[in-house]
Design a protein around this motif. Sequence first.
Motif, PDB file in Angstrom:
ATOM      1  N   GLU A  92      83.257  14.029  34.776  1.00 40.55           N
ATOM      2  CA  GLU A  92      83.652  12.708  34.270  1.00 40.55           C
ATOM      3  C   GLU A  92      83.491  11.635  35.335  1.00 40.55           C
ATOM      4  O   GLU A  92      83.048  10.524  35.067  1.00 40.55           O
ATOM      5  N   GLU A  93      83.898  11.994  36.532  1.00 42.59           N
ATOM      6  CA  GLU A  93      83.828  11.019  37.608  1.00 42.59           C
ATOM      7  C   GLU A  93      82.371  10.698  37.963  1.00 42.59           C
ATOM      8  O   GLU A  93      82.010   9.538  38.183  1.00 42.59           O
ATOM      9  N   ILE A  94      81.537  11.741  37.984  1.00 45.10           N
ATOM     10  CA  ILE A  94      80.112  11.538  38.255  1.00 45.10           C
ATOM     11  C   ILE A  94      79.529  10.571  37.228  1.00 45.10           C
ATOM     12  O   ILE A  94      78.780   9.664  37.550  1.00 45.10           O
ATOM     13  N   TYR A  95      79.947  10.759  35.970  1.00 45.23           N
ATOM     14  CA  TYR A  95      79.374   9.958  34.899  1.00 45.23           C
ATOM     15  C   TYR A  95      79.914   8.533  34.916  1.00 45.23           C
ATOM     16  O   TYR A  95      79.161   7.572  34.820  1.00 45.23           O
ATOM     17  N   HIS A  96      81.225   8.413  35.072  1.00 42.45           N
ATOM     18  CA  HIS A  96      81.827   7.079  34.944  1.00 42.45           C
ATOM     19  C   HIS A  96      81.933   6.326  36.265  1.00 42.45           C
ATOM     20  O   HIS A  96      81.979   5.114  36.281  1.00 42.45           O
ATOM     21  N   ARG A  97      82.052   7.055  37.356  1.00 49.37           N
ATOM     22  CA  ARG A  97      82.195   6.368  38.639  1.00 49.37           C
ATOM     23  C   ARG A  97      81.203   6.912  39.656  1.00 49.37           C
ATOM     24  O   ARG A  97      81.579   7.506  40.666  1.00 49.37           O
ATOM     25  N   PRO A  98      79.914   6.701  39.407  1.00 51.03           N
ATOM     26  CA  PRO A  98      78.905   7.189  40.347  1.00 51.03           C
ATOM     27  C   PRO A  98      79.084   6.530  41.713  1.00 51.03           C
ATOM     28  O   PRO A  98      79.417   5.351  41.787  1.00 51.03           O
ATOM     29  N   ALA A  99      78.869   7.303  42.760  1.00 45.61           N
ATOM     30  CA  ALA A  99      79.138   6.795  44.098  1.00 45.61           C
ATOM     31  C   ALA A  99      77.954   6.041  44.681  1.00 45.61           C
ATOM     32  O   ALA A  99      78.113   5.200  45.554  1.00 45.61           O
ATOM     33  N   THR A 100      76.758   6.379  44.225  1.00 48.39           N
ATOM     34  CA  THR A 100      75.582   5.695  44.786  1.00 48.39           C
ATOM     35  C   THR A 100      74.658   5.253  43.652  1.00 48.39           C
ATOM     36  O   THR A 100      74.781   5.711  42.519  1.00 48.39           O
ATOM     37  N   SER A 101      73.742   4.350  43.988  1.00 45.03           N
ATOM     38  CA  SER A 101      72.774   3.886  42.998  1.00 45.03           C
ATOM     39  C   SER A 101      71.966   5.054  42.450  1.00 45.03           C
ATOM     40  O   SER A 101      71.614   5.083  41.279  1.00 45.03           O
ATOM     41  N   PHE A 102      71.671   6.011  43.334  1.00 43.77           N
ATOM     42  CA  PHE A 102      70.879   7.145  42.867  1.00 43.77           C
ATOM     43  C   PHE A 102      71.609   7.893  41.767  1.00 43.77           C
ATOM     44  O   PHE A 102      71.046   8.183  40.708  1.00 43.77           O
ATOM     45  N   VAL A 103      72.897   8.188  42.002  1.00 47.05           N
ATOM     46  CA  VAL A 103      73.671   8.925  40.997  1.00 47.05           C
ATOM     47  C   VAL A 103      73.750   8.105  39.713  1.00 47.05           C
ATOM     48  O   VAL A 103      73.547   8.626  38.610  1.00 47.05           O
ATOM     49  N   ALA A 104      74.010   6.808  39.873  1.00 49.05           N
ATOM     50  CA  ALA A 104      74.147   5.943  38.698  1.00 49.05           C
ATOM     51  C   ALA A 104      72.887   5.961  37.851  1.00 49.05           C
ATOM     52  O   ALA A 104      72.943   6.053  36.629  1.00 49.05           O
ATOM     53  N   SER A 105      71.730   5.891  38.498  1.00 52.22           N
ATOM     54  CA  SER A 105      70.503   5.825  37.706  1.00 52.22           C
ATOM     55  C   SER A 105      70.028   7.195  37.269  1.00 52.22           C
ATOM     56  O   SER A 105      69.300   7.325  36.295  1.00 52.22           O
ATOM     57  N   PHE A 106      70.452   8.263  37.986  1.00 56.46           N
ATOM     58  CA  PHE A 106      69.986   9.609  37.639  1.00 56.46           C
ATOM     59  C   PHE A 106      70.763  10.172  36.455  1.00 56.46           C
ATOM     60  O   PHE A 106      70.220  10.881  35.623  1.00 56.46           O
ATOM     61  N   ILE A 107      72.050   9.863  36.383  1.00 54.45           N
ATOM     62  CA  ILE A 107      72.895  10.414  35.325  1.00 54.45           C
ATOM     63  C   ILE A 107      72.883   9.472  34.126  1.00 54.45           C
ATOM     64  O   ILE A 107      73.166   8.298  34.253  1.00 54.45           O
ATOM     65  N   GLY A 108      72.586   9.994  32.971  1.00 53.69           N
ATOM     66  CA  GLY A 108      72.472   9.158  31.782  1.00 53.69           C
ATOM     67  C   GLY A 108      71.214   8.323  31.908  1.00 53.69           C
ATOM     68  O   GLY A 108      70.408   8.526  32.812  1.00 53.69           O
ATOM     69  N   LYS A 109      71.033   7.385  30.981  1.00 50.50           N
ATOM     70  CA  LYS A 109      69.871   6.505  31.127  1.00 50.50           C
ATOM     71  C   LYS A 109      70.373   5.069  31.138  1.00 50.50           C
ATOM     72  O   LYS A 109      70.159   4.312  30.197  1.00 50.50           O
ATOM     73  N   PRO A 110      71.122   4.704  32.208  1.00 48.17           N
ATOM     74  CA  PRO A 110      71.783   3.405  32.177  1.00 48.17           C
ATOM     75  C   PRO A 110      70.794   2.267  32.372  1.00 48.17           C
ATOM     76  O   PRO A 110      69.715   2.457  32.914  1.00 48.17           O
ATOM     77  N   ASN A 111      71.189   1.094  31.891  1.00 42.55           N
ATOM     78  CA  ASN A 111      70.427  -0.118  32.158  1.00 42.55           C
ATOM     79  C   ASN A 111      70.735  -0.572  33.563  1.00 42.55           C
ATOM     80  O   ASN A 111      71.882  -0.578  34.000  1.00 42.55           O
ATOM     81  N   HIS A 112      69.706  -0.939  34.285  1.00 48.79           N
ATOM     82  CA  HIS A 112      69.886  -1.361  35.661  1.00 48.79           C
ATOM     83  C   HIS A 112      69.599  -2.858  35.765  1.00 48.79           C
ATOM     84  O   HIS A 112      68.511  -3.311  35.432  1.00 48.79           O
ATOM     85  N   LEU A 113      70.621  -3.620  36.197  1.00 43.56           N
ATOM     86  CA  LEU A 113      70.445  -5.056  36.386  1.00 43.56           C
ATOM     87  C   LEU A 113      70.838  -5.397  37.816  1.00 43.56           C
ATOM     88  O   LEU A 113      71.561  -4.652  38.473  1.00 43.56           O
ATOM     89  N   ALA A 114      70.384  -6.531  38.293  1.00 43.37           N
ATOM     90  CA  ALA A 114      70.745  -6.940  39.647  1.00 43.37           C
ATOM     91  C   ALA A 114      71.223  -8.393  39.632  1.00 43.37           C
ATOM     92  O   ALA A 114      70.732  -9.197  38.856  1.00 43.37           O
ATOM     93  N   GLY A 115      72.199  -8.676  40.466  1.00 46.76           N
ATOM     94  CA  GLY A 115      72.711 -10.039  40.513  1.00 46.76           C
ATOM     95  C   GLY A 115      73.482 -10.284  41.792  1.00 46.76           C
ATOM     96  O   GLY A 115      73.357  -9.516  42.752  1.00 46.76           O
ATOM     97  N   THR A 116      74.297 -11.325  41.806  1.00 50.28           N
ATOM     98  CA  THR A 116      75.150 -11.587  42.971  1.00 50.28           C
ATOM     99  C   THR A 116      76.573 -11.848  42.493  1.00 50.28           C
ATOM    100  O   THR A 116      76.797 -12.252  41.352  1.00 50.28           O
ATOM    101  N   VAL A 117      77.526 -11.615  43.406  1.00 51.07           N
ATOM    102  CA  VAL A 117      78.927 -11.846  43.058  1.00 51.07           C
ATOM    103  C   VAL A 117      79.231 -13.342  43.145  1.00 51.07           C
ATOM    104  O   VAL A 117      78.876 -14.005  44.126  1.00 51.07           O
TER     105      VAL A 117
END
Lengths: 356, 262
Positions: free
Chosen positions: A219-244
């Motif tokens: 669950e944690e891997i899926y919902h709270r990925p620690a790195t960009s790699f994990v985030a983009s590797f798990i599931g097929k999430p949309n990747h956007l970029a911006g600034t705070v």
Amino acid sequence: MSNLSLRHLVKRYGTVSVVKNVSLEIAEGEFVSLLGPSGCGKTTILRMVAGLIEPSDGTITVGGRDITRLPPNKRNVGLVFQSYALFPHMTVFENVAFGLRRKGESGDGLVARVNEALSMVRLDGYGERYPRQLSGGQQQRVAMARAIAPRPSVLLFDEPLSNLDAKLRDEMQIELKRLQRELKITTLFVTHDQAEALSLSDRVCVMHDGVIQQFAAPEEIYHRPATSFVASFIGKPNHLAGTVKDGAVDLGDGLVLQSTGAAALGEGAPVDIFIRQEAVTLSASASDDGASVPGTIVLRSFSGAQVQYVVRLGERFEVVVEMASSGEGANLAQGDEVFLTIRPQDIIILGSGPGA
Amino acid sequence: MNEQRPGLAVSSLALLVILFLQIPVIVVMLASFSETSYLTIPPQGWTLKWFEAVLTDRTYIDAIKNSLILAVGSTVISLVLGVAASYAIFRKMMPGSEALTSLLMAPLIIPSVVIGVALLQYFTLVGMRGSFFVLLIAHVVITVPYIVRSALASLSGIDLAVEEAARVLGANGFTTFRLVTLPLIKPGLVAGALFSFVTSMENVPVTIFLAGPRDTTLPILIFTSVEMGVNPSVAAVSTLLIIATAAVLLAAERWTGFHRFV
């Protein structure tokens, strides 16, 4: 006790490191998957635990016993190969008996334990057959029976389900999980299939390029990925970029997304955000709390339980959105102007740029 | 392209070639039954006395015995050495495996006469010339390529994971080889061993340089007998040889289906 612990494990081939300083603690009876794309070093780690590859550095202990330099036959591990690697010239019975015989088992005791193992994988009565007379799924079961029969302290799986067709794979997954729970053997499971890793494991270790990216519960891997790699590797999430900006994420073109984690990264920080396809809700009107952004549907595709939309956001981004085909928002058409609502806590936000 | 059975012309031609190739064998076999004391075709009358002559002649019996001991001995030694070498080469256990393979296979390419002369010179130099042991070594040299070739071919057909599985299941290296690798390469080895046996059995050019007077082998005896003047007992012993070889080949084919490995 048979907890498996890898400390500072390194494998180099010449100047190339395929496993770089990997440390991993697996509790007794725990089911851990090593997940990653091919070439990430996961199989190398498995083979080092089995004793088939010698580590360049680091230690491997099972239940406190250092096995780093032991030959494979002295390690008391079970290994299920991707190719099954059954002995083609032996019957199913002899295949399963092989490890037991090496431990000096014979006579009635041997027969009983072989039959017990065969019965655990539901192959009672198949003892006299040869591997070539069995289907792929049955061969897979024999390979499992052969690995568990000598009661190893650690069970290793090297992509064992990748040669099976989809339906059989689902069946075997359930079987495998049931078996592991029953036997409570410490298990290391190597796979590149994320669904398999998430559904089978107590914890998943995501690897990339010889390094552990994240080691946590599914669950944690899926919902709270620690790195960009994990985030983009798990599931097929949309990747956007911006600034705070003002505690939210500014995507440009006047698009602002509320995100819980944004403020912590600091004003003006460049960020990568990942949005799961199922975390977005589409509606015809904007929500009251200002947490929605406008977009245009450019493609709709129906796939049974789900409808997928490709939605254009401003000039730079397109996101894929998945909606249940029975609910509201299933009947939007191409060209419709819609609003996308994403709960601030569902946006995965990670700092980007150097040092992140 | 459509698949066609060979036409009449091709079939007849093939049959003709096969007949032509077999004529010497047929001639020898027929001649061995002739009553005359010289070789003649067609045979004059029918008799088995030349077979009786061969089987009661000490010289022939000794030569057959020598040949069999030599063929069996060199094949067994070649099997042990050849399989061990092939395994090491195949698993890349040391550098230079390609070079080693070429070296082991060289006797197939180098003319036998050259090997014969070379071994004669070598054994003369080390003062071992004329012993049966020397002959055995020479036959190992010429038979080992057949074992190596078939062992390498068989090994390449084995899934490496099968050996690893045995290791992980608690078998040491030797047990793994004995219980897993060896049974899996056995059919190939049977084929190699047959070639080795036949090669040793029929060899003249190497043996003739090295065989001492008491170590005469059957082919050498036939060779010298023919030099001294042909009589049908040579044909009779040849016939026996042909029948024995055919029987062994048939049995081996039945047993292992070894034509797949040749």
